[in-house]
Scaffold this motif. Structure first.
Motif, PDB file in Angstrom:
ATOM      1  N   GLU A  73       0.809  -1.223   0.000  1.00  0.00           N
ATOM      2  CA  GLU A  73       0.000   0.000   0.000  1.00  0.00           C
ATOM      3  C   GLU A  73       0.844   1.275   0.000  1.00  0.00           C
ATOM      4  O   GLU A  73       0.299   2.376  -0.043  1.00  0.00           O
ATOM      5  N   GLY A  79      -4.914  -4.885 -10.782  1.00  0.00           N
ATOM      6  CA  GLY A  79      -4.324  -4.967  -9.450  1.00  0.00           C
ATOM      7  C   GLY A  79      -3.826  -6.331  -9.040  1.00  0.00           C
ATOM      8  O   GLY A  79      -3.406  -6.521  -7.897  1.00  0.00           O
ATOM      9  N   GLY A  83      -6.547  -9.643  -5.941  1.00  0.00           N
ATOM     10  CA  GLY A  83      -6.127  -8.265  -6.193  1.00  0.00           C
ATOM     11  C   GLY A  83      -5.383  -7.693  -5.005  1.00  0.00           C
ATOM     12  O   GLY A  83      -5.877  -7.743  -3.875  1.00  0.00           O
ATOM     13  N   ARG A  88      -3.728  -4.458  -5.343  1.00  0.00           N
ATOM     14  CA  ARG A  88      -3.554  -3.023  -5.534  1.00  0.00           C
ATOM     15  C   ARG A  88      -4.844  -2.228  -5.361  1.00  0.00           C
ATOM     16  O   ARG A  88      -4.864  -1.195  -4.709  1.00  0.00           O
ATOM     17  N   VAL A  89      -5.927  -2.691  -5.974  1.00  0.00           N
ATOM     18  CA  VAL A  89      -7.165  -1.903  -5.998  1.00  0.00           C
ATOM     19  C   VAL A  89      -8.009  -2.220  -4.761  1.00  0.00           C
ATOM     20  O   VAL A  89      -8.252  -3.386  -4.458  1.00  0.00           O
ATOM     21  N   SER A 132     -10.418  -8.568  -4.192  1.00  0.00           N
ATOM     22  CA  SER A 132      -9.377  -7.756  -3.577  1.00  0.00           C
ATOM     23  C   SER A 132      -9.118  -8.214  -2.141  1.00  0.00           C
ATOM     24  O   SER A 132     -10.045  -8.509  -1.389  1.00  0.00           O
ATOM     25  N   GLU A 171      -0.893   3.170 -12.816  1.00  0.00           N
ATOM     26  CA  GLU A 171      -1.485   3.152 -11.473  1.00  0.00           C
ATOM     27  C   GLU A 171      -1.214   4.483 -10.785  1.00  0.00           C
ATOM     28  O   GLU A 171      -0.160   5.088 -10.987  1.00  0.00           O
ATOM     29  N   THR A 178     -10.273   1.312 -12.497  1.00  0.00           N
ATOM     30  CA  THR A 178      -9.427   0.391 -11.721  1.00  0.00           C
ATOM     31  C   THR A 178      -7.963   0.810 -11.693  1.00  0.00           C
ATOM     32  O   THR A 178      -7.081  -0.021 -11.518  1.00  0.00           O
ATOM     33  N   ARG A 179      -7.695   2.102 -11.840  1.00  0.00           N
ATOM     34  CA  ARG A 179      -6.305   2.581 -11.793  1.00  0.00           C
ATOM     35  C   ARG A 179      -5.897   3.027 -10.397  1.00  0.00           C
ATOM     36  O   ARG A 179      -4.739   3.372 -10.165  1.00  0.00           O
ATOM     37  N   VAL A 184      -5.043   2.970  -6.373  1.00  0.00           N
ATOM     38  CA  VAL A 184      -4.484   2.075  -5.356  1.00  0.00           C
ATOM     39  C   VAL A 184      -5.074   2.372  -3.975  1.00  0.00           C
ATOM     40  O   VAL A 184      -5.211   1.475  -3.151  1.00  0.00           O
TER      41      VAL A 184
END
Length: 674
Positions: A160, A197, A513, A515-516, A540, A624, A655-656, A658
């Protein structure tokens, strides 16, 4: 997570000693004197360049920790039981390892070991860093039944961590399912289907780094290439491999690979789709072979006072045999004079002469033989061939008969035929056709390994162009069918891999996932049933309440609302991406400038002082940002030629993020997001 002073002091001391050892390794290379070991200036140049590359690879990057983990084995047969795991190998003056390369077999349990399968690991220690300074550690006692399985807080914090600048490596956070793909062998091609992600791009790049470690000599000879969708994307990922000590990997777009002509034109979607269809390969094959003419007259070869006659039927047999073998046009053309010369030599031997190979080569270069070859099997210029196909309706109809419909042929034909290769306004799809024709004439150079990212967007003919670059090697194919945003985007990986020439490739799916945030990916996944039915949604692993905000503004207030959302996002740490339909970029740029805010374009490196990037939706794929502000989703959908492509483009834009996503709209949201 622990910050106990005594163990931390010991680990910091090991870090300092490792940095000193790396510095000594670099100084040893810098001190090498190659004057007495090189036979000539060429050897000296090559060795000098290799030494320069080695010095670069041994650079100690201050912001990149030398090691990020430690393994304490229980009963290992390795020499010593404690291993520090890092981005590269570091040894002391006696040659003993101080840091083990993450790609070495002994490092694998760092990524794979668990409570259920400790793999002889007693302790796994992860390190936390602030900048380049070691500030914390966290221990897992894998063989202790009293200790519960838990999620690593340091691992979560690293995933993160706010991102400013280009894409980072994920070497400290590779997950077990990712590690299996990273360490898969060089011999086979792997296709990775991964939603937003899931880390598919990072997995592909780390697989390259692993393969270079495990098969360095072979790949040094044959070459490695990473293919991305555009320059912005390549700039974003270009620091990952150097951070892992790999400097020799080339990067390119598909357009770079097929840049045989200058691209100055653009096709309508329907025309580009036909040009990208795999059937065009057969049209081109027919057109190339149509240049071959069967002989109507015998050939007379004069040598000295003798004349040797090769009858027309025998010449025809040679031509037909070469056609039947279906070898490349140029190779067959090179073989024909030797075939004719051999027939002449047979007659010489029958007449009592004793010709050798030099005589055969001389006959093959004979003026009459060269003239016959030029008439029967003339040279073909690939660009001129495609120029004629697109400009001559009769020529196209002759070779597209039974392959393309009349309507499809009409789409291909230029309204006004170009006079020459240089004056033609070639499109990107035309360049791919020329590349196909070029390969029909002469073989394309093949590399040892090719990585193709965002592969779902390629046309069948583009897949063929990439496949030609790895016919004798392997490939890593990365993509997400749900993010296919071209009218010709592939419907299945089986189709894509067949066009690529790798139908036997293993397809792996990443569904976790990292990242997202969960709230954001769940919102974006509402689009999946309407654009990619049957595709599994990403699950996620990151809870991030409050990460999604949707705001309605009146049309007159939209620009101001978007700017306000960007200002709010800038209050957080990390990068901010303002994503909008391409047609909205100019008014938003003016609104930001009027409000006194500077911004970057995609591919420009973010810094602590400049963290806001204005991103056209068409260039957002693969990028991202910590926080994303999305302008008017309906405009993103409407900016594409059809609804499915529009929804996929919107899915990419959503979905870009974070850490957080703010959607600002004045038009009604697409009904699929209800």
């Amino acid at each position: 997570m622990s910050t106990s002073v005594e163990p931390l002091a010991r680990e910091r001391a090991h870090l300092a000693d490792s940095r000193a050892a790396l510095r000594a390794m670099r100084e040893d290379v810098e001190a090498l004197d190659i004057k007495d070991v090189t036979a000539n200036w060429v050897n000296s140049l090559v060795l000098g360049r290799q030494i320069e590359e080695r010095i670069k690879a041994l650079a100690d990057l201050s912001h990149t920790p030398l090691f990020f983990g430690r393994l304490d084995y229980l009963h290992t047969t390795q020499e010593g039981q404690r291993f520090y795991i890092g981005r590269r190998h570091v040894h002391d003056a006696d040659g003993d390892p101080m840091v083990i390369d993450w790609r070495a077999p002994v490092s694998q349990p760092f990524y794979r070991a668990s409570k259920k399968d400790p793999q002889d690991v007693g302790l796994r220690r992860r390190f936390g860093y602030t900048g380049g300074e070691l500030t914390a550690y966290e221990d897992e006692h894998l063989s202790d039944p009293a200790e519960q399985e838990r999620t690593s807080r340091l691992l979560q914090a690293e995933i993160e961590r706010p991102r400013v600048g280009p894409m980072r490596d994920i070497v400290a956070t590779i997950q077990p399912e990712q590690d299996e793909i990273v360490r898969s062998g060089l011999g086979g091609t792997v296709c990775v289907q991964g939603g937003p992600g899931t880390g598919k791009t990072a997995v592909g790049l780390h697989r390259v780094a692993y393969l270079l470690y495990a098969h360095r000599e072979r790949l040094a000879r044959t070459g490695t290439l990473v293919i991305g969708p555009n320059r912005s994307f390549l700039h974003y990922i270009e620091q990952v491999l150097p951070a892992l000590g790999e400097l020799e990997v080339q990067q390119a777009t598909v357009d770079d690979l097929v840049a045989h002509v200058e691209v100055r034109g653009a096709d309508e979607a329907a025309t580009a789709t036909v040009k990208g269809d795999a059937r065009m390969a057969e049209v081109l094959r027919r057109a190339v072979r149509s240049h071959v003419t069967l002989p109507a007259e015998p050939l007379m070869v004069v040598r000295g006072s003798r004349r040797w006659r090769v009858p027309a039927y025998e010449l025809e047999e040679m031509v037909r045999e070469l056609l039947d073998r279906d070898i490349r046009y140029g190779a067959a053309r090179d073989a024909l004079p030797q075939r004719i010369a051999h027939a002449v030599l047979v007659r010489m031997e029958q007449a009592g002469e004793a010709p050798d190979d030099r005589v055969q080569d001389a006959v093959a270069r004979n003026t009459a033989v060269k003239a016959a070859v030029k008439a029967l099997w003339p040279p073909v210029d690939p660009a001129k061939l495609v120029l004629r196909l697109l400009g001559d309706a009769g020529f196209l109809a002759e070779h597209a008969a039974g392959i393309l419909t009349e309507d499809e042929q009409k789409l291909l034909l230029w309204a006004k035929p170009a006079r020459s290769v240089k004056s033609a306004k070639w499109s990107a799809a035309d360049a791919v056709l020329i590349d196909e024709a070029k390969d029909l004439v002469e073989r394309t150079h093949s590399l040892g390994h090719v990585v193709l990212d965002e592969a779902q967007d390629l046309s069948p003919m583009q897949y063929r162009a990439v496949g030609r670059r790895c016919t004798t090697g392997s490939a890593t194919i990365l993509g997400d069918l749900a993010q296919g945003t071209t009218p010709w985007a592939t419907g299945s990986w089986a189709q894509a891999l067949t066009h690529l020439g790798k139908p036997e490739a293993v397809v792996e799916e990443l569904t976790a996932g990292f990242r997202v945030p969960r709230e954001v990916i769940a919102y974006a996944s509402l689009l999946l049933p309407h654009m990619s039915p049957g595709l599994a949604a990403v699950e996620s692993v990151r809870e991030n309440p409050g990460s999604l905000s949707i705001r309605h503004r009146e049309p007159a207030e939209l620009d101001a609302g978007v700017v306000a959302a960007c200002v709010e996002s800038l209050e957080h740490e990390g990068s901010i991406g303002l994503i909008a339909a391409d047609a909205r970029i100019e008014p938003l740029a003016e609104a930001l400038t009027a409000a006194g805010y500077s911004f970057l374009s995609p591919g420009e490196e973010t810094t602590a002082e400049s963290r806001l990037t204005l991103v056209p939706a068409s260039l957002a794929k693969g990028l991202e940002y910590d926080y994303v502000v999305l302008d008017d989703p309906a405009a993103v959908v409407d900016g594409e030629p059809d609804e499915r492509t529009g929804l996929r483009r919107l899915y990419v834009a959503l979905t870009r993020a974070v850490s957080g996503l703010t959607v600002v709209h004045s038009s009604p949201l697409p009904t699929q997001l209800a």
